[in-house]
Design a protein around this motif. Sequence first.
Motif, short mmCIF file in Angstrom:
data_model
loop_
_atom_site.label_atom_id
_atom_site.label_comp_id
_atom_site.label_asym_id
_atom_site.label_seq_id
_atom_site.Cartn_x
_atom_site.Cartn_y
_atom_site.Cartn_z
N GLU A 141 0.92 -1.28 0.08
CA GLU A 141 -0.02 -0.04 0.04
C GLU A 141 0.84 1.32 -0.19
O GLU A 141 1.96 1.28 0.72
N LYS A 149 0.45 5.91 -0.16
CA LYS A 149 -0.39 7.08 -0.55
C LYS A 149 0.56 8.23 -1.12
O LYS A 149 1.55 8.36 -0.37
N CYS A 208 -3.64 7.16 -12.10
CA CYS A 208 -3.27 8.28 -11.18
C CYS A 208 -3.52 9.44 -12.01
O CYS A 208 -3.94 10.54 -11.31
N LEU A 260 -5.00 13.09 -1.94
CA LEU A 260 -4.23 11.96 -1.79
C LEU A 260 -4.57 10.83 -3.00
O LEU A 260 -5.79 10.81 -3.34
N SER A 292 -4.70 7.00 -2.99
CA SER A 292 -4.41 5.95 -2.36
C SER A 292 -4.09 4.62 -3.29
O SER A 292 -5.14 4.54 -4.17
N GLN A 341 -3.18 0.41 -3.59
CA GLN A 341 -3.44 -0.89 -3.04
C GLN A 341 -2.95 -1.97 -4.30
O GLN A 341 -3.96 -2.05 -4.90
N ASP A 396 -9.25 7.51 -4.84
CA ASP A 396 -9.27 9.02 -4.38
C ASP A 396 -10.37 9.23 -3.34
O ASP A 396 -11.39 8.70 -3.46
#
Lengths: 162, 110
Positions: free
Chosen positions: A9, A11, A51, A64, A66, A68, A82
């Motif tokens: 993970e 961020k 992204c 941010l 995130s 995973q 997000d």
Amino acid sequence: MTDYEECIEMKVPARPEYVGVVRLTVSGVANRVGYTYDEIEDIKVAIAEACTNVVDHAYNDEGLISLQFLVHDQFVEFKIADDGKNVDVEELKKYRGPIKPGEPIQQLSEGGLGLFLIETLMDDVEIKKDKGVAIVMKKYFQKDGVAHGANGIEAETINKHQ
Amino acid sequence: MNLDVKTETLSNETKMFVSGEIDAHTASQLKEALMPLVEQPESSVTVDLRGVDYIDSTGLGIFVGALKSTDQNNGRLRLVSLNERVKRLFSITGLDEVIDIEERRESAGK
């Protein structure tokens, strides 16, 4: 669905200068879990596109991204999320696709290619609207040159029989 | 994660050499260098992508914009020396059908 074996993970700030950082990280993770060179390159593009979508559309201000990565036996599930509130998912889905040959040049779209690339390069793509938007993508391992579940169905079935 | 853009103006065309990675972060740099060239009437612009090992949809979008501009201004845009990975993205998106692209010839025995 069987449980995952490993979870990675991270961020990062939803800013363009971090998309490259994510790309490098994903490349490292994908290499570690055993994807081929071409698969790694495809994954890099797909994750970066997800992204970039967050960077361009999710937030008015700071926010941010995130990430995973869930490593399963036959595939990895990549989740990019997000918690922005500005994206109309239906609108996003509507506006995508490849360039069609014969289309007049002046009518070509300069956007909308990102989601199309994600769907082409990954095996299974889901867009979920939760607090913000989450894109969940699966990429199957093509061990021994056999495309296990390249259509997203076969490997799913194999998993259930284990 | 950087981009380097150099331009060379010859008598009848402009050559642009791009190297690095074209993504959301670096695309503006490419756009700023490329757009003024393709906005000129009857320009002939060749973009050499030999040194580019990564491009995303933001970068592809810039070339679509540049193509539209040359089309409007009776100019010409050509992309040369694309590596296989970069060429693949132009093919997947169908852009290779509308943009003049000449890929890198891989040397024999590689």
